[in-house]
Design a protein around this motif. Structure first.
Motif, short mmCIF file in Angstrom:
data_model
loop_
_atom_site.label_atom_id
_atom_site.label_comp_id
_atom_site.label_asym_id
_atom_site.label_seq_id
_atom_site.Cartn_x
_atom_site.Cartn_y
_atom_site.Cartn_z
N ASN A 127 -68.84 2.93 0.65
CA ASN A 127 -67.98 3.90 1.31
C ASN A 127 -68.68 4.65 2.44
OD1 ASN A 127 -65.61 3.51 -0.09
ND2 ASN A 127 -66.39 4.69 -1.84
N GLY A 128 -69.94 4.36 2.62
CA GLY A 128 -70.67 4.98 3.71
C GLY A 128 -70.75 6.50 3.59
N ASP A 129 -71.06 6.96 2.38
CA ASP A 129 -71.14 8.41 2.14
C ASP A 129 -72.12 9.11 3.09
OD1 ASP A 129 -69.30 8.78 0.24
OD2 ASP A 129 -70.70 8.98 -1.46
N GLY A 130 -73.32 8.56 3.18
CA GLY A 130 -74.35 9.18 4.02
C GLY A 130 -73.92 9.23 5.47
N ALA A 131 -73.38 8.09 5.95
CA ALA A 131 -72.94 8.00 7.34
C ALA A 131 -71.82 9.00 7.61
CB ALA A 131 -72.47 6.57 7.63
N TYR A 132 -70.91 9.08 6.67
CA TYR A 132 -69.78 10.00 6.81
C TYR A 132 -70.28 11.45 6.90
CZ TYR A 132 -65.76 12.80 5.31
OH TYR A 132 -64.78 13.75 5.23
N LEU A 133 -71.19 11.79 5.98
CA LEU A 133 -71.72 13.17 5.96
C LEU A 133 -72.50 13.49 7.24
CD1 LEU A 133 -72.92 13.32 2.24
CD2 LEU A 133 -71.05 14.67 3.25
N ALA A 134 -73.27 12.52 7.73
CA ALA A 134 -74.06 12.75 8.95
C ALA A 134 -73.13 13.02 10.13
CB ALA A 134 -74.95 11.54 9.23
N MET A 135 -72.08 12.21 10.26
CA MET A 135 -71.13 12.41 11.37
C MET A 135 -70.42 13.76 11.24
SD MET A 135 -69.45 8.68 12.26
CE MET A 135 -69.40 7.86 10.67
N LYS A 136 -70.05 14.07 10.01
CA LYS A 136 -69.34 15.33 9.76
C LYS A 136 -70.19 16.54 10.17
CE LYS A 136 -66.10 16.85 6.23
NZ LYS A 136 -66.41 18.27 6.43
N LYS A 137 -71.47 16.48 9.78
CA LYS A 137 -72.38 17.58 10.16
C LYS A 137 -72.51 17.68 11.68
CE LYS A 137 -75.64 17.65 6.26
NZ LYS A 137 -77.05 17.42 5.90
N ALA A 138 -72.61 16.53 12.34
CA ALA A 138 -72.77 16.53 13.80
C ALA A 138 -71.55 17.15 14.47
CB ALA A 138 -73.01 15.11 14.30
N PHE A 139 -70.36 16.84 13.93
CA PHE A 139 -69.15 17.46 14.49
C PHE A 139 -69.16 18.97 14.26
CE2 PHE A 139 -67.22 13.11 14.29
CZ PHE A 139 -66.93 13.02 15.65
N ASP A 140 -69.60 19.38 13.07
CA ASP A 140 -69.67 20.82 12.77
C ASP A 140 -70.58 21.54 13.75
OD1 ASP A 140 -67.97 20.50 10.70
OD2 ASP A 140 -69.49 20.57 9.12
N ALA A 193 -78.01 13.13 6.80
CA ALA A 193 -77.64 13.19 5.39
C ALA A 193 -78.22 11.97 4.70
CB ALA A 193 -76.13 13.20 5.25
N ASN A 194 -78.28 12.04 3.39
CA ASN A 194 -78.81 10.92 2.63
C ASN A 194 -77.71 10.28 1.81
OD1 ASN A 194 -80.38 9.44 0.40
ND2 ASN A 194 -81.94 9.99 1.90
N ASP A 195 -77.67 8.97 1.88
CA ASP A 195 -76.67 8.20 1.17
C ASP A 195 -76.90 8.26 -0.35
OD1 ASP A 195 -74.38 6.62 1.58
OD2 ASP A 195 -75.50 4.76 1.34
N ALA A 196 -78.17 8.45 -0.75
CA ALA A 196 -78.56 8.55 -2.16
C ALA A 196 -77.90 7.47 -3.01
CB ALA A 196 -78.28 9.94 -2.73
N PHE A 197 -77.94 6.24 -2.48
CA PHE A 197 -77.27 5.13 -3.16
C PHE A 197 -78.26 4.04 -3.56
CE2 PHE A 197 -75.26 0.89 -2.58
CZ PHE A 197 -74.41 0.91 -3.68
N HIS A 198 -79.09 3.61 -2.61
CA HIS A 198 -80.00 2.50 -2.86
C HIS A 198 -81.12 2.58 -1.84
CE1 HIS A 198 -81.41 -1.73 -2.77
NE2 HIS A 198 -81.01 -1.77 -4.02
N GLN A 199 -82.31 2.07 -2.21
CA GLN A 199 -83.45 2.18 -1.30
C GLN A 199 -83.23 1.43 0.02
OE1 GLN A 199 -85.99 4.21 -1.56
NE2 GLN A 199 -86.98 3.45 0.30
N THR A 200 -82.58 0.26 -0.03
CA THR A 200 -82.39 -0.47 1.24
C THR A 200 -80.94 -0.76 1.61
OG1 THR A 200 -82.71 -2.56 0.05
CG2 THR A 200 -84.63 -1.63 1.18
N ALA A 201 -80.02 -0.58 0.68
CA ALA A 201 -78.62 -0.89 1.01
C ALA A 201 -77.81 0.38 1.18
CB ALA A 201 -78.02 -1.73 -0.11
N SER A 202 -76.76 0.29 2.00
CA SER A 202 -75.87 1.43 2.20
C SER A 202 -74.70 1.34 1.23
CB SER A 202 -75.31 1.41 3.63
OG SER A 202 -76.35 1.45 4.55
N SER A 203 -74.19 2.51 0.84
CA SER A 203 -73.07 2.53 -0.09
C SER A 203 -71.83 1.94 0.59
CB SER A 203 -72.80 3.96 -0.54
OG SER A 203 -72.41 4.75 0.56
#
Lengths: 399, 353
Positions: free
Chosen positions: A265-278, A253-263
């Motif tokens: 709340n870790g949106d991208g990380a959260y979505l990536a893990m969620k998809k992997a669990f699915d 997933a993409n954090d769509a927050f900043h070119q080099t920094a993570s959001s």
């Protein structure tokens, strides 16, 4: 729920070992690979610490028995070493016997050669052969040639999540029946270009990196290569192959927050893990060990920690650790070496220590596992996040 | 299994390929060995303040993707997948030069950040706030086809309903000079450059950004369906025909079912037999087209070819300027694209009305 794609071979070279066995011993015996840089001349040599493979290019050339007129970059050489180990480990003798592909990952390809010879090409005709090394696909090209692999070869470059995405694509190519067998992984050699890029971003630590510690100061760069062989269940059954573990889940997933920094709340990380669990059909509580991305930059660990808290909510976050205090952050190879470590954790039922940890971060009550722990491991989750908001999660399961 | 349709296209190239119908303003440049893009009016898409900081490839990617989304009449996609050979090479050059020239001192991170290969895909995601799947492929001449193959799998497996894909590369002065030195680009003094009758090695080079919206349903504005893509790293000259035949057969087609063959002739006499053999033998009765005299050669030039092929199916017209032979067909419904570089990285893309 499918049982996942079979892993039948692994190969690795990193600052903590030149083989799967050596890497494992280092991990359980706390042998870290972080040191002063010796193979690249840089004005930062006395300031930074790196996870450097203590072999010179000349030694690598010799080990691979390359001819004198070869134009291998350091990245291509360590990549070839690891890929050859993986293929041998999987017991493959005829590489094109089945529909076989190679999906590789790199951040800067043969930049180590480009930066070394950049201004000399016009005056030294003997160096011209290195110009093509710069291409991101050159590493995969070289590995394919050395393996004699003729089928699909491609390369993914999504910064520090690259190898996770290579493993993900490989798993999908097997799952959809497009390939019978695929070699997946990544390689990145240390380069002045990268060292100075991270230095300019001010995320390099001058000390040993301390993931998830309140006083963490940044990352140590490293170099490594690792490849895994994924095979279809049909081939595994037909050849009665030993399955080391399985890739059971993946998500990008993409954090769509900043070119080099993570959001935050870790949106991208959260979505990536969620998809992997699915994809895996597993519940978060079924994970026995999380190999976190844990680069030890203030931003990454905060964002990743928040994402973990969001995934686990009121439940306890499982034992987790970052192995980057051992190896440094090996960029596009990171997810590949950590995939090897995840499989080893499953095979040996261990959780590796998160070295250098002292104080819990003030933002949340997350405490990594700080000593080697033996326990049954069925499922490992591995995170990798990169520039451009690129977030990837892989889940490995006991076969 | 869901089917994959091209429902929107956007192309920034060395020709005027925006605000036009289809190559009616195209011109073959015989005098230059490196072609530059015809720039769009960036401020119509990107604020001038943001634009100043952006790499050329990022800007062209943003405009081409905006054109494709507008053409497809959709605002959001589920995934973004890009292919690029060298990424934003101007920024790589800039950062590397400042390292070397200033002995690793006084560096700012901007050009390092933009040099990361996935910058274009990331910037588009950031602008669109697209949190979905985001991959970037960097494997020379099959960078774009890798993105296309991945996108088709995403749609087939129902992981995404809509995917934005694109191929983007930019020229950088120093890299261009290096490519002339190692023979990737034709020598400076060989004009006029004629791709089809070339006797010299190297290619006429170019740059561009071609983006496509792929969706899992046919709409009124659909250009074509992507039937299949194959990528093969290594093939000998004498293996190509058999490879194509088996690829077609897997799709229940024969050579005679094709209405046109789009070939990647780039003027490199050393490897043109890969195309020439097909053109003169098995495909002699099929209309043959080429494009690199218009787009220039670059790692993702084959994305320009897909743009061209999509337009042909939609307009049912083949401009004279892209014809290799004079064979015609009553309709142009099924097209095969074949590309390779130096006998490596072969790709076969099959599309149909």
């Amino acid at each position: 729920m499918s049982k996942g794609v079979a892993i039948t071979g692994m190969g690795i070279i990193s600052s903590i070992g030149n083989s799967v066995e050596e890497n494992y011993i280092s991990l359980i015996e706390n042998n870290i690979g972080i040191s002063r840089i010796t193979n690249i001349s840089t004005i930062h040599a006395d300031v930074i610490k790196v996870g450097e493979i203590k072999k010179t290019n000349e030694e690598l050339v010799e080990e691979l028995q390359l001819t004198e007129d070869n134009n291998f970059s350091r990245t291509a050489m360590i990549g070839t070493l690891a890929a050859k180990q993986a293929v041998e480990n999987a017991g493959i003798t005829s590489i094109n016997e089945f529909r076989t592909g190679l999906i590789s990952a790199t951040s800067v390809g043969g930049m180590d050669m480009t930066e070394r010879h950049y201004y000399d090409y016009f005056t030294h005709p003997e160096l011209i052969k290195y110009i093509t090394c710069h291409d991101g696909g050159d590493v995969a090209e070289k590995i394919a040639e050395e393996l004699g692999l003729k089928g699909i070869v491609t390369t993914i470059s999504t910064a520090c999540s690259s190898a996770a995405n290579a493993i993900m694509l490989g798993a999908r190519l097997i799952k959809t029946g497009k390939l019978d067998r695929v070699i997946v992984g990544g390689a990145d050699g240390l380069a002045k270009f990268t060292i100075n890029g991270f230095k300019a971003l001010m995320i390099l630590s001058d000390d040993f990196n301390k993931p998830f510690d309140n006083e963490r100061k940044g990352l140590n760069l490293g170099e490594a290569a690792a490849y895994l062989v994924l095979e279809s269940d049909e081939i595994v059954a037909r050849q009665n192959k030993k399955v080391l573990a399985r890739v059971s889940g993946y998500g990008n997933a993409n954090d769509a927050f900043h070119q080099t920094a993570s959001s935050e709340n870790g949106d991208g990380a959260y979505l990536a893990m969620k998809k992997a669990f699915d994809i895996s059909g597993l519940k978060p509580s079924q994970i026995d060990y999380i190999n976190v991305h844990g680069t030890a930059t203030p931003n990454n660990d905060l964002s990743e920690g928040r994402a973990l808290k969001r995934i686990y909510q009121d439940e306890k976050v499982p034992d987790f650790s970052s192995t980057k205090p051992f190896t440094g952050h090996t960029l596009a190879a990171a997810a590949a070496i950590e995939a090897v470590y995840s499989v080893l954790a499953i095979q040996n039922n261990v959780v590796y220590p998160n070295l250098n940890f002292e104080n819990q971060m003030e933002e949340f009550d997350l405490q990594p596992q700080t000593s080697l722990k033996n326990k049954n491991i069925e499922h490992v989750l591995s995170n990798s996040f990169g520039f451009g908001g690129n977030c990837s999660t892989l889940i490995f399961s006991k076969s | 299994m869901k089917r994959t349709y091209i429902n929107g296209v956007g192309c920034i190239s060395t020709q005027k390929t925006f605000d036009t119908v289809f190559l009616e303003e195209a011109v073959v440049n015989h005098n230059q060995n490196v072609l530059a893009i015809v720039p769009p009016v960036y401020k119509d898409y990107i604020s001038p303040a943001a634009s100043r900081r952006m790499a050329k490839g990022v800007k062209n990617g943003i405009v081409a993707s905006a054109l494709a989304l507008k053409d497809a009449n959709i605002e959001n996609v589920d995934a973004i997948i890009t292919g690029t050979g060298l990424g934003c090479i101007e920024d790589s050059e800039k950062f590397l030069k400042s390292i070397l020239d200033n002995n690793e001192e006084y560096l700012t991170p901007t050009s390092f950040i933009q040099s990361t290969h996935n910058t274009v895909g990331a910037q588009i995601a950031l602008l669109q706030q697209c949190k979905g799947y985001n991959f970037t492929y960097v494997n020379g001449a099959v960078s774009f086809e890798s993105a296309l193959l991945d996108a088709k799998m995403q749609i087939e497996e129902d992981e995404a309903q809509s995917v934005l894909i694109g191929g983007v590369d930019e020229n950088g002065d120093y890299t261009t000079a290096l490519f002339k030195l190692n023979g990737r680009i034709k020598a400076d003094n060989l004009a006029p450059y004629d791709l089809l009758n070339s006797t010299t090695s190297g290619a006429v080079y170019g740059e561009g950004a071609s983006f496509f919206v792929l969706e899992n349903e046919r709409k009124d504005n659909t250009y074509a369906e992507i039937l299949d893509i194959a990528i093969v790293n290594t093939l000998e000259e004498n293996e190509i025909e058999a490879e194509i035949k088996s690829f077609l057969k897997a799709n229940n087609l024969e050579i005679s079912d094709l209405d046109a063959l789009v070939l990647g002739f780039d003027g490199n006499a050393d490897f043109e037999n890969y195309y020439r053999n097909l053109a003169e033998n098995a495909f002699a009765e099929i209309p043959q087209l080429y494009y690199k005299h218009l787009s220039g050669e670059y790692d993702t030039a084959s994305a320009f070819a897909l743009w061209m092929a999509s337009k042909i199916i939609k307009t049912q017209e083949i401009p004279e300027i892209i014809k290799v032979n004079s064979v015609e067909k009553p309709v142009y419904n099924t097209l095969l694209l074949y590309n390779q570089l130096n006998g490596k990285n072969h790709s076969f893309t099959l599309i149909s009305k």
